[in-house]
Design a protein around this motif. Structure first.
Motif, mmCIF file in Angstrom:
data_model
loop_
_atom_site.group_PDB
_atom_site.id
_atom_site.type_symbol
_atom_site.label_atom_id
_atom_site.label_comp_id
_atom_site.label_asym_id
_atom_site.label_seq_id
_atom_site.Cartn_x
_atom_site.Cartn_y
_atom_site.Cartn_z
ATOM 1 N N PRO A 35 0.807 -1.229 0.000
ATOM 2 C CA PRO A 35 0.000 0.000 0.000
ATOM 3 C C PRO A 35 0.836 1.273 0.000
ATOM 4 O O PRO A 35 0.382 2.310 -0.494
ATOM 5 C CB PRO A 35 -0.812 -0.127 1.296
ATOM 6 N N GLU A 36 2.049 1.198 0.542
ATOM 7 C CA GLU A 36 2.880 2.399 0.617
ATOM 8 C C GLU A 36 3.367 2.850 -0.766
ATOM 9 O O GLU A 36 3.773 4.008 -0.944
ATOM 10 C CB GLU A 36 4.088 2.156 1.521
ATOM 11 N N GLN A 37 3.346 1.946 -1.746
ATOM 12 C CA GLN A 37 3.808 2.276 -3.085
ATOM 13 C C GLN A 37 2.685 2.734 -4.005
ATOM 14 O O GLN A 37 2.933 3.051 -5.173
ATOM 15 C CB GLN A 37 4.511 1.067 -3.708
ATOM 16 N N ALA A 38 1.463 2.764 -3.508
ATOM 17 C CA ALA A 38 0.340 3.197 -4.329
ATOM 18 C C ALA A 38 0.492 4.678 -4.684
ATOM 19 O O ALA A 38 0.868 5.493 -3.835
ATOM 20 C CB ALA A 38 -0.968 2.974 -3.583
ATOM 21 N N PRO A 39 0.226 5.050 -5.930
ATOM 22 C CA PRO A 39 0.380 6.453 -6.321
ATOM 23 C C PRO A 39 -0.611 7.346 -5.581
ATOM 24 O O PRO A 39 -1.757 6.935 -5.335
ATOM 25 C CB PRO A 39 0.105 6.445 -7.830
ATOM 26 N N PRO A 40 -0.189 8.542 -5.215
ATOM 27 C CA PRO A 40 -1.127 9.462 -4.565
ATOM 28 C C PRO A 40 -2.204 9.896 -5.542
ATOM 29 O O PRO A 40 -1.991 9.929 -6.759
ATOM 30 C CB PRO A 40 -0.239 10.645 -4.162
ATOM 31 N N ARG A 41 -3.376 10.219 -5.027
ATOM 32 C CA ARG A 41 -4.456 10.647 -5.915
ATOM 33 C C ARG A 41 -4.498 12.164 -6.002
ATOM 34 O O ARG A 41 -4.500 12.853 -4.970
ATOM 35 C CB ARG A 41 -5.796 10.123 -5.420
ATOM 36 N N PRO A 42 -4.537 12.707 -7.194
ATOM 37 C CA PRO A 42 -4.718 14.152 -7.328
ATOM 38 C C PRO A 42 -6.134 14.541 -6.897
ATOM 39 O O PRO A 42 -7.106 13.857 -7.236
ATOM 40 C CB PRO A 42 -4.514 14.403 -8.825
ATOM 41 N N VAL A 43 -6.236 15.584 -6.136
ATOM 42 C CA VAL A 43 -7.529 16.126 -5.720
ATOM 43 C C VAL A 43 -7.592 17.571 -6.198
ATOM 44 O O VAL A 43 -6.732 18.385 -5.851
ATOM 45 C CB VAL A 43 -7.709 16.065 -4.194
ATOM 46 N N VAL A 44 -8.592 17.877 -7.006
ATOM 47 C CA VAL A 44 -8.732 19.212 -7.583
ATOM 48 C C VAL A 44 -9.999 19.846 -7.037
ATOM 49 O O VAL A 44 -11.099 19.284 -7.152
ATOM 50 C CB VAL A 44 -8.794 19.151 -9.123
ATOM 51 N N ASP A 45 -9.851 21.005 -6.418
ATOM 52 C CA ASP A 45 -11.012 21.744 -5.931
ATOM 53 C C ASP A 45 -11.692 22.467 -7.088
ATOM 54 O O ASP A 45 -11.033 23.118 -7.903
ATOM 55 C CB ASP A 45 -10.594 22.759 -4.870
ATOM 56 N N VAL A 46 -13.016 22.326 -7.169
ATOM 57 C CA VAL A 46 -13.834 23.012 -8.163
ATOM 58 C C VAL A 46 -14.995 23.672 -7.430
ATOM 59 O O VAL A 46 -15.237 23.368 -6.249
ATOM 60 C CB VAL A 46 -14.341 22.024 -9.239
ATOM 61 N N PRO A 47 -15.714 24.590 -8.075
ATOM 62 C CA PRO A 47 -16.784 25.304 -7.348
ATOM 63 C C PRO A 47 -17.794 24.388 -6.663
ATOM 64 O O PRO A 47 -18.259 24.684 -5.562
ATOM 65 C CB PRO A 47 -17.444 26.133 -8.458
ATOM 66 N N ALA A 48 -18.128 23.255 -7.260
ATOM 67 C CA ALA A 48 -19.146 22.375 -6.676
ATOM 68 C C ALA A 48 -18.586 21.404 -5.654
ATOM 69 O O ALA A 48 -19.350 20.742 -4.951
ATOM 70 C CB ALA A 48 -19.863 21.591 -7.776
ATOM 71 N N GLY A 49 -17.256 21.293 -5.554
ATOM 72 C CA GLY A 49 -16.673 20.330 -4.620
ATOM 73 C C GLY A 49 -15.276 19.918 -5.019
ATOM 74 O O GLY A 49 -14.391 20.760 -5.166
ATOM 75 N N GLN A 50 -15.069 18.627 -5.259
ATOM 76 C CA GLN A 50 -13.741 18.109 -5.591
ATOM 77 C C GLN A 50 -13.826 17.066 -6.700
ATOM 78 O O GLN A 50 -14.805 16.319 -6.802
ATOM 79 C CB GLN A 50 -13.092 17.447 -4.368
ATOM 80 N N LEU A 51 -12.759 17.016 -7.508
ATOM 81 C CA LEU A 51 -12.559 15.959 -8.487
ATOM 82 C C LEU A 51 -11.363 15.130 -8.034
ATOM 83 O O LEU A 51 -10.311 15.681 -7.706
ATOM 84 C CB LEU A 51 -12.279 16.536 -9.879
#
Length: 326
Positions: A35-51
């Motif tokens: 699990p430590e080698q799993a790629p981090p997930r990008p989180v993008v803030d948008v007006p309605a919430g997050q992608l």
């Protein structure tokens, strides 16, 4: 890519019951997934919430989940979290199926909790308190009941009608069930007596005083994935054996741990291990409660999606009703 097959939520639920989802996660870890080698997930803030973009690769498959978090959706009668999953052939990265990512999330999150509870909780754990009244709350009742002999469920939620509705659903499933609105302090006694506590809310501050939890209890917290939001207080975290999915993900995203770390109540060494450590028997029990903190990771989606696809193809269920263009 015309004709790319699509597995809808009903199909996923039929092919991968909660117990099979737990097995798929354990198989991935026992197969060497780190699990430590799993790629981090990008989180993008948008007006309605997050992608959120959640890619993973393991064995014969790769995949990516595109998820959205829209806090205003429940007021519109829509899910707060929605997602679509794209499954790929691991060797060629050719798309081979899409799936209902919302159903996948609803299934795998309680399965991850159940995998941890199966190794942390006493074999006779019978009483469960659930904070929350949404799909994850019900999912945790079902999944935890599959790994421990849960007989009694107490539901605590802000909306008394929704809390009562979930309690009725539990009772219809053969459980002794009751509910309390979060504003009624009577639920505190249930927490004091609980063997298991599942926190499945959108809360940004602790749900209950950590001192209420007895030493033999196991608490799982799945509601937050932001470093400034948490469901558990410093006291509970500091006196507990803490297990996480992965240290890297938890120290970046889990406010339940990041907040007490910043305050100096714990250090990074306080984490007893990750899920791979737990499955391998490398987590040492302590005298106090146990806490499992989950933020959700892409390898978990892939493990369950792979199990669904394998079961689907094995049963020869590829048909026109599950196909669509992409």
């Amino acid at each position: 890519m015309n004709g790319l097959p699509h597995l809808d939520g009903e199909t996923i639920d039929r092919l991968v019951p909660p117990g099979r989802a737990v097995e798929a996660l354990e198989e991935a870890l026992r197969g060497g997934l780190d699990p430590e080698q799993a790629p981090p997930r990008p989180v993008v803030d948008v007006p309605a919430g997050q992608l959120l973009l959640m890619p993973a690769s393991s064995g014969p498959y790769a995949g990516v989940k595109v998820a959205t978090v829209a806090p205003g959706n429940p007021a519109r009668g829509l899910p707060r979290i929605q997602a679509l999953y794209l499954l790929l052939d691991g060797a060629t990265l050719t798309p081979i199926a899409t799936m209902d990512g919302t159903a996948l999330t609803t299934l795998r999150t309680p399965a991850v909790s159940a995998l941890a509870v199966r190794r942390l909780a006493p074999p006779d754990a019978r009483s469960l308190v659930v904070f929350g009244s949404g799909p994850q709350a019900w999912g945790h009742v079902t999944a935890l009941r599959g790994v421990r002999p849960v007989e009694e469920v107490t539901v605590v939620a802000r909306d008394p009608d929704r809390a009562a509705g979930l309690a009725r659903r539990c009772a219809a499933a053969g459980l002794t069930a009751r509910s309390y609105p979060a504003s009624d302090p009577a639920w505190r006694r249930a927490v004091e007596e609980a063997d298991l506590v599942a926190c499945c809310t959108t809360a940004r501050t602790p749900l209950f005083p950590g001192g209420l939890v007895r030493d033999r209890a196991v608490v799982v917290a799945v509601g937050s994935h932001e470093p400034d939001a948490r469901e558990l207080d410093d006291d509970l975290v500091a006196r507990s054996v803490v297990v996480v999915e992965a240290r890297t993900a938890a120290l970046a995203e889990a406010g339940d741990l990041v907040v007490p770390l910043r305050a100096g109540r714990i250090t990074a060494d306080h984490l007893a291990g990750n899920l791979a450590d737990l499955v391998a028997g490398r987590v040492v029990p302590g005298p106090g409660p146990a806490v499992f903190k989950s933020v959700g990771m892409a390898w978990q989606d892939l493990a369950v999606a792979s199990a669904a696809y394998d079961a689907w193809t094995a049963r020869g269920e590829i048909s026109g009703e599950h196909e669509r263009g992409l």
